[in-house]
Design a protein around this motif. Sequence first.
Motif, mmCIF file in Angstrom:
data_model
loop_
_atom_site.group_PDB
_atom_site.id
_atom_site.type_symbol
_atom_site.label_atom_id
_atom_site.label_comp_id
_atom_site.label_asym_id
_atom_site.label_seq_id
_atom_site.Cartn_x
_atom_site.Cartn_y
_atom_site.Cartn_z
ATOM 1 N N ASN A 11 0.816 -1.216 0.000
ATOM 2 C CA ASN A 11 0.000 0.000 0.000
ATOM 3 C C ASN A 11 0.850 1.267 0.000
ATOM 4 O O ASN A 11 0.511 2.246 -0.672
ATOM 5 C CB ASN A 11 -0.954 0.002 1.200
ATOM 6 C CG ASN A 11 -2.172 -0.854 0.922
ATOM 7 O OD1 ASN A 11 -2.711 -0.839 -0.179
ATOM 8 N ND2 ASN A 11 -2.601 -1.626 1.902
ATOM 9 N N GLY B 14 0.593 4.088 -2.783
ATOM 10 C CA GLY B 14 0.401 5.497 -2.404
ATOM 11 C C GLY B 14 1.446 6.382 -3.049
ATOM 12 O O GLY B 14 1.142 7.444 -3.610
ATOM 13 N N SER C 207 0.925 6.525 -6.884
ATOM 14 C CA SER C 207 -0.217 7.363 -7.290
ATOM 15 C C SER C 207 0.104 8.835 -7.048
ATOM 16 O O SER C 207 -0.295 9.705 -7.815
ATOM 17 C CB SER C 207 -1.514 6.911 -6.612
ATOM 18 O OG SER C 207 -1.611 7.472 -5.350
ATOM 19 N N THR D 176 -11.587 13.682 -2.138
ATOM 20 C CA THR D 176 -11.573 12.214 -2.018
ATOM 21 C C THR D 176 -10.224 11.654 -2.434
ATOM 22 O O THR D 176 -9.659 10.780 -1.772
ATOM 23 C CB THR D 176 -12.676 11.601 -2.919
ATOM 24 O OG1 THR D 176 -13.850 12.347 -2.728
ATOM 25 C CG2 THR D 176 -12.905 10.150 -2.627
ATOM 26 N N LYS D 177 -9.665 12.169 -3.535
ATOM 27 C CA LYS D 177 -8.356 11.667 -4.007
ATOM 28 C C LYS D 177 -7.267 11.985 -2.980
ATOM 29 O O LYS D 177 -6.373 11.179 -2.731
ATOM 30 C CB LYS D 177 -7.998 12.327 -5.343
ATOM 31 C CG LYS D 177 -8.654 11.671 -6.534
ATOM 32 C CD LYS D 177 -7.628 10.785 -7.285
ATOM 33 C CE LYS D 177 -8.276 9.677 -8.086
ATOM 34 N NZ LYS D 177 -9.101 10.153 -9.188
ATOM 35 N N TYR D 178 -7.358 13.198 -2.400
ATOM 36 C CA TYR D 178 -6.371 13.580 -1.369
ATOM 37 C C TYR D 178 -6.438 12.588 -0.211
ATOM 38 O O TYR D 178 -5.417 12.071 0.251
ATOM 39 C CB TYR D 178 -6.643 15.009 -0.873
ATOM 40 C CG TYR D 178 -5.864 15.362 0.385
ATOM 41 C CD1 TYR D 178 -4.506 15.668 0.323
ATOM 42 C CD2 TYR D 178 -6.476 15.347 1.643
ATOM 43 C CE1 TYR D 178 -3.775 15.948 1.472
ATOM 44 C CE2 TYR D 178 -5.760 15.632 2.801
ATOM 45 C CZ TYR D 178 -4.416 15.935 2.710
ATOM 46 O OH TYR D 178 -3.694 16.207 3.857
ATOM 47 N N TYR D 179 -7.666 12.286 0.219
ATOM 48 C CA TYR D 179 -7.828 11.342 1.335
ATOM 49 C C TYR D 179 -7.340 9.945 0.960
ATOM 50 O O TYR D 179 -6.716 9.262 1.771
ATOM 51 C CB TYR D 179 -9.286 11.308 1.816
ATOM 52 C CG TYR D 179 -9.491 12.184 3.024
ATOM 53 C CD1 TYR D 179 -9.253 11.709 4.307
ATOM 54 C CD2 TYR D 179 -9.879 13.507 2.890
ATOM 55 C CE1 TYR D 179 -9.401 12.519 5.424
ATOM 56 C CE2 TYR D 179 -10.038 14.332 3.994
ATOM 57 C CZ TYR D 179 -9.802 13.829 5.263
ATOM 58 O OH TYR D 179 -9.941 14.624 6.363
ATOM 59 N N ASP D 180 -7.620 9.508 -0.273
ATOM 60 C CA ASP D 180 -7.138 8.180 -0.707
ATOM 61 C C ASP D 180 -5.624 8.110 -0.565
ATOM 62 O O ASP D 180 -5.067 7.121 -0.105
ATOM 63 C CB ASP D 180 -7.475 7.934 -2.192
ATOM 64 C CG ASP D 180 -8.942 7.623 -2.386
ATOM 65 O OD1 ASP D 180 -9.634 7.386 -1.372
ATOM 66 O OD2 ASP D 180 -9.400 7.639 -3.546
ATOM 67 N N LYS D 181 -4.971 9.187 -0.984
ATOM 68 C CA LYS D 181 -3.506 9.194 -0.989
ATOM 69 C C LYS D 181 -2.943 9.184 0.426
ATOM 70 O O LYS D 181 -2.055 8.389 0.743
ATOM 71 C CB LYS D 181 -3.017 10.433 -1.759
ATOM 72 C CG LYS D 181 -1.580 10.359 -2.160
ATOM 73 C CD LYS D 181 -1.172 11.588 -2.915
ATOM 74 C CE LYS D 181 -1.241 12.803 -2.008
ATOM 75 N NZ LYS D 181 -1.105 14.076 -2.700
ATOM 76 N N ASN E 273 -4.387 8.187 3.013
ATOM 77 C CA ASN E 273 -4.741 6.907 3.626
ATOM 78 C C ASN E 273 -3.660 5.874 3.298
ATOM 79 O O ASN E 273 -3.127 5.209 4.174
ATOM 80 C CB ASN E 273 -6.110 6.458 3.099
ATOM 81 C CG ASN E 273 -6.545 5.164 3.740
ATOM 82 O OD1 ASN E 273 -6.367 4.967 4.939
ATOM 83 N ND2 ASN E 273 -7.081 4.261 2.942
ATOM 84 N N LEU E 274 -3.304 5.775 2.000
ATOM 85 C CA LEU E 274 -2.324 4.771 1.587
ATOM 86 C C LEU E 274 -0.930 5.060 2.110
ATOM 87 O O LEU E 274 -0.203 4.160 2.513
ATOM 88 C CB LEU E 274 -2.288 4.666 0.061
ATOM 89 C CG LEU E 274 -3.494 3.981 -0.581
ATOM 90 C CD1 LEU E 274 -3.454 4.146 -2.087
ATOM 91 C CD2 LEU E 274 -3.524 2.503 -0.217
#
Length: 257
Positions: A77, A81, A84, A96-101, A103-104
């Motif tokens: 992960n 991260g 990406s 949402t994309k900021y949070y995904d990143k 998060n990873l």
Amino acid sequence: MLPLATAIELIHTASLVHDDILDQSKIRRGVSTANVKYGPQIAVLLGDYLFAKAFQLVAENHYGDEVSLVLSKLVKNLCIGEISQDRSLFQVPSLTKYYDKINLKTAVFLASCCRLGGIVAELNDRETDSLTTYGVNLGLAFQIVDDLLDFFGDSNMTGKALGGDLKSGVITLPVLRALQVSDKSELLREIVTRNNVSDADIIGAIDIIKKSDALDYCKSRAYAHIAAAIINLPPSISESTNFMLDKIADFVVNRNW
Ligand code: FPP
Ligand code: MG
């Protein structure tokens, strides 16, 4: 617990040695990065060495498949991260994309640390899941504060150069907020999406961010994650452990380094 905690710290250090190559960072913890001091070839190998040493410790101490699985998924992960992030440099992400990143690259790390603690302490599944949720929220708060410190911190305290994220094209929450509310958002967008910005541009962008409510906005988001972390502490853990985990949460959001 100790060899496993050491292995996690070694993985963390390995990831930072490699991250400083990717980000071309010159200073880490107040001293030259391995990349600057020894060059990228040695720094890649140093990161690999620390990484291998971590898995040696795990194997030697017979933690078992579940621990190895959590650790290997964590590293996978982290890499996803970072890849990406690298593929979206100088692009303004959605929230949402900021949070995904984050998060990873960060929350999964702290979540895994907590999960491993739960597994080795033989907590039941529900408690281990709650501890993992504590870790996810702690990690999200940690990264939001990290992203804030890149603009609002003191480089003598953080041990890193300010504005590093903008320079390397990483667009974080303070920028997203300023883009939303600042009357200079057009200029800010132009600077942050342009490769090869000058130091004067970076200073201009930081000024726009500082004049917006980005600091309060990001802090309140970080505090919300800390509240969610604390509420998820499993009731069965001892009072002294609870006290420490509560203190860690408080430190993460109030730190200036
Ligand atoms: C710091 O982010 C970097 C990470 C949280 C993860 C880096 C992960 C890798 C390079 C891949 C994993 C590699 C191994 C060997 C385990 P940041 O750049 O936002 O923070 P910074 O400001 O402290 O540099
Ligand atoms: Mg970095």
